[in-house]
Write a protein that holds these residues in place. Structure first.
Motif, PDB file in Angstrom:
ATOM      1  N   MET A  24       1.106  -1.488  -0.111  1.00 12.75           N
ATOM      2  CA  MET A  24      -0.213   0.206  -0.144  1.00 12.75           C
ATOM      3  C   MET A  24       0.754   1.053  -0.252  1.00 12.75           C
ATOM      4  O   MET A  24       1.847   1.675   0.768  1.00 12.75           O
ATOM      5  N   THR A  25       0.454   2.614  -0.824  1.00 14.87           N
ATOM      6  CA  THR A  25       1.217   3.222  -0.903  1.00 14.87           C
ATOM      7  C   THR A  25       0.844   3.833   0.156  1.00 14.87           C
ATOM      8  O   THR A  25      -0.054   3.980   0.713  1.00 14.87           O
ATOM      9  N   GLU A  26       1.206   5.287  -0.108  1.00 13.66           N
ATOM     10  CA  GLU A  26       1.860   6.612   1.329  1.00 13.66           C
ATOM     11  C   GLU A  26      -0.185   6.947   0.789  1.00 13.66           C
ATOM     12  O   GLU A  26      -0.405   7.188   2.644  1.00 13.66           O
ATOM     13  N   LEU A  27      -0.202   7.010   0.168  1.00 16.74           N
ATOM     14  CA  LEU A  27      -0.867   8.337  -0.816  1.00 16.74           C
ATOM     15  C   LEU A  27      -2.623   7.326   0.367  1.00 16.74           C
ATOM     16  O   LEU A  27      -3.720   7.533   0.143  1.00 16.74           O
ATOM     17  N   GLN A  28      -2.422   6.034  -0.420  1.00 13.74           N
ATOM     18  CA  GLN A  28      -3.575   5.213  -0.191  1.00 13.74           C
ATOM     19  C   GLN A  28      -3.931   4.545   1.002  1.00 13.74           C
ATOM     20  O   GLN A  28      -4.730   4.490   1.468  1.00 13.74           O
ATOM     21  N   ALA A  29      -2.624   4.884   2.219  1.00 13.16           N
ATOM     22  CA  ALA A  29      -3.125   5.010   3.851  1.00 13.16           C
ATOM     23  C   ALA A  29      -3.411   6.214   4.458  1.00 13.16           C
ATOM     24  O   ALA A  29      -4.514   6.139   5.173  1.00 13.16           O
ATOM     25  N   ASP A  30      -3.043   7.592   3.585  1.00  9.04           N
ATOM     26  CA  ASP A  30      -3.683   8.607   4.018  1.00  9.04           C
ATOM     27  C   ASP A  30      -5.088   8.662   4.087  1.00  9.04           C
ATOM     28  O   ASP A  30      -6.378   8.755   4.446  1.00  9.04           O
ATOM     29  N   ILE A  31      -4.941   8.010   1.980  1.00  6.93           N
ATOM     30  CA  ILE A  31      -6.831   8.111   1.985  1.00  6.93           C
ATOM     31  C   ILE A  31      -7.884   7.129   2.549  1.00  6.93           C
ATOM     32  O   ILE A  31      -8.953   7.558   3.258  1.00  6.93           O
ATOM     33  N   ASN A  32      -7.092   5.795   2.826  1.00  6.93           N
ATOM     34  CA  ASN A  32      -8.114   4.687   3.505  1.00  6.93           C
ATOM     35  C   ASN A  32      -7.785   5.150   5.680  1.00  6.93           C
ATOM     36  O   ASN A  32      -9.163   4.894   5.863  1.00  6.93           O
ATOM     37  N   SER A  33      -7.158   6.409   5.807  1.00  5.77           N
ATOM     38  CA  SER A  33      -7.092   6.727   7.612  1.00  5.77           C
ATOM     39  C   SER A  33      -8.108   8.460   7.395  1.00  5.77           C
ATOM     40  O   SER A  33      -8.974   8.106   8.490  1.00  5.77           O
ATOM     41  N   TYR A  34      -8.438   8.778   6.295  1.00  4.51           N
ATOM     42  CA  TYR A  34      -9.310  10.056   6.435  1.00  4.51           C
ATOM     43  C   TYR A  34     -10.970   8.993   6.202  1.00  4.51           C
ATOM     44  O   TYR A  34     -11.760   9.574   7.043  1.00  4.51           O
ATOM     45  N   TYR A  35     -10.953   7.813   5.519  1.00  3.18           N
ATOM     46  CA  TYR A  35     -12.401   7.680   5.684  1.00  3.18           C
ATOM     47  C   TYR A  35     -12.377   6.689   6.970  1.00  3.18           C
ATOM     48  O   TYR A  35     -13.915   6.780   7.300  1.00  3.18           O
ATOM     49  N   ASP A  36     -11.891   6.064   7.498  1.00  2.86           N
ATOM     50  CA  ASP A  36     -11.755   5.324   8.829  1.00  2.86           C
ATOM     51  C   ASP A  36     -12.407   6.805   9.822  1.00  2.86           C
ATOM     52  O   ASP A  36     -13.723   6.217  10.272  1.00  2.86           O
ATOM     53  N   LYS A  37     -11.543   7.516   9.911  1.00  3.22           N
ATOM     54  CA  LYS A  37     -11.923   8.438  11.031  1.00  3.22           C
ATOM     55  C   LYS A  37     -13.262   8.756  10.093  1.00  3.22           C
ATOM     56  O   LYS A  37     -14.206   9.246  11.413  1.00  3.22           O
ATOM     57  N   GLU A  38     -13.852   9.494   9.330  1.00  5.80           N
ATOM     58  CA  GLU A  38     -14.614   9.698   8.666  1.00  5.80           C
ATOM     59  C   GLU A  38     -16.255   8.962   9.352  1.00  5.80           C
ATOM     60  O   GLU A  38     -17.154   9.309   9.855  1.00  5.80           O
ATOM     61  N   ILE A  39     -15.976   8.035   9.118  1.00  6.72           N
ATOM     62  CA  ILE A  39     -17.261   6.641   9.194  1.00  6.72           C
ATOM     63  C   ILE A  39     -17.593   6.503  10.732  1.00  6.72           C
ATOM     64  O   ILE A  39     -18.211   6.386  11.514  1.00  6.72           O
ATOM     65  N   VAL A  40     -16.198   6.322  11.607  1.00  2.32           N
ATOM     66  CA  VAL A  40     -16.325   5.748  12.615  1.00  2.32           C
ATOM     67  C   VAL A  40     -16.740   7.648  13.209  1.00  2.32           C
ATOM     68  O   VAL A  40     -17.885   7.438  14.166  1.00  2.32           O
ATOM     69  N   ARG A  41     -16.290   8.157  13.556  1.00  2.00           N
ATOM     70  CA  ARG A  41     -17.363   9.401  13.836  1.00  2.00           C
ATOM     71  C   ARG A  41     -18.793   9.641  13.458  1.00  2.00           C
ATOM     72  O   ARG A  41     -19.478   9.782  14.036  1.00  2.00           O
ATOM     73  N   MET A  42     -18.898   9.312  11.662  1.00  2.00           N
ATOM     74  CA  MET A  42     -20.216   9.280  11.135  1.00  2.00           C
ATOM     75  C   MET A  42     -21.169   8.391  12.021  1.00  2.00           C
ATOM     76  O   MET A  42     -22.358   8.440  12.806  1.00  2.00           O
ATOM     77  N   ILE A  43     -20.856   7.031  12.465  1.00  2.00           N
ATOM     78  CA  ILE A  43     -21.113   6.214  12.793  1.00  2.00           C
ATOM     79  C   ILE A  43     -21.019   6.183  15.227  1.00  2.00           C
ATOM     80  O   ILE A  43     -22.593   6.580  15.709  1.00  2.00           O
ATOM     81  N   ASN A  44     -20.319   7.008  14.958  1.00  2.00           N
ATOM     82  CA  ASN A  44     -20.960   7.849  16.802  1.00  2.00           C
ATOM     83  C   ASN A  44     -21.681   9.010  16.786  1.00  2.00           C
ATOM     84  O   ASN A  44     -22.460   8.802  17.553  1.00  2.00           O
TER      85      ASN A  44
END
Length: 84
Positions: free
Chosen positions: A1-21
């Motif tokens: 996984m590239t660093e860019l893809q890791a950053d994208i995944n991290s962004y999505y993870d944080k946003e989705i967790v925020r919405m669930i919360n």
């Protein structure tokens, strides 16, 4: 996984967790656990599916559909082309 893809995944993870919360009042760590263990998460991380074309809201909708129906493919975001 590239660093860019890791950053994208991290962004999505944080946003989705925020919405669930926010919507369900689930503690952030439990929300993250629920998302990371979901089929939605595995689909998002499958490079062949190119799920980054969806916004975090679309991925959240898939996660919600998975919780209700057992299948994230029931999301209107994925079924939108069936009725066109």
């Amino acid at each position: 996984m590239t660093e860019l893809q890791a950053d994208i995944n991290s962004y999505y993870d944080k946003e989705i967790v925020r919405m669930i919360n926010e919507k369900y009042g689930i503690a952030p760590m439990r929300a993250l656990e629920s998302y990371l263990g979901s089929e939605t998460y595995h689909m998002f991380n499958d490079p062949e599916l190119e799920m980054t074309e969806f916004s975090p809201l679309g991925i959240f909708d898939m996660w919600e559909c998975e919780q209700v129906t057992g299948d994230p493919r029931n999301s209107l975001y994925l079924r939108r082309d069936e009725h066109v």
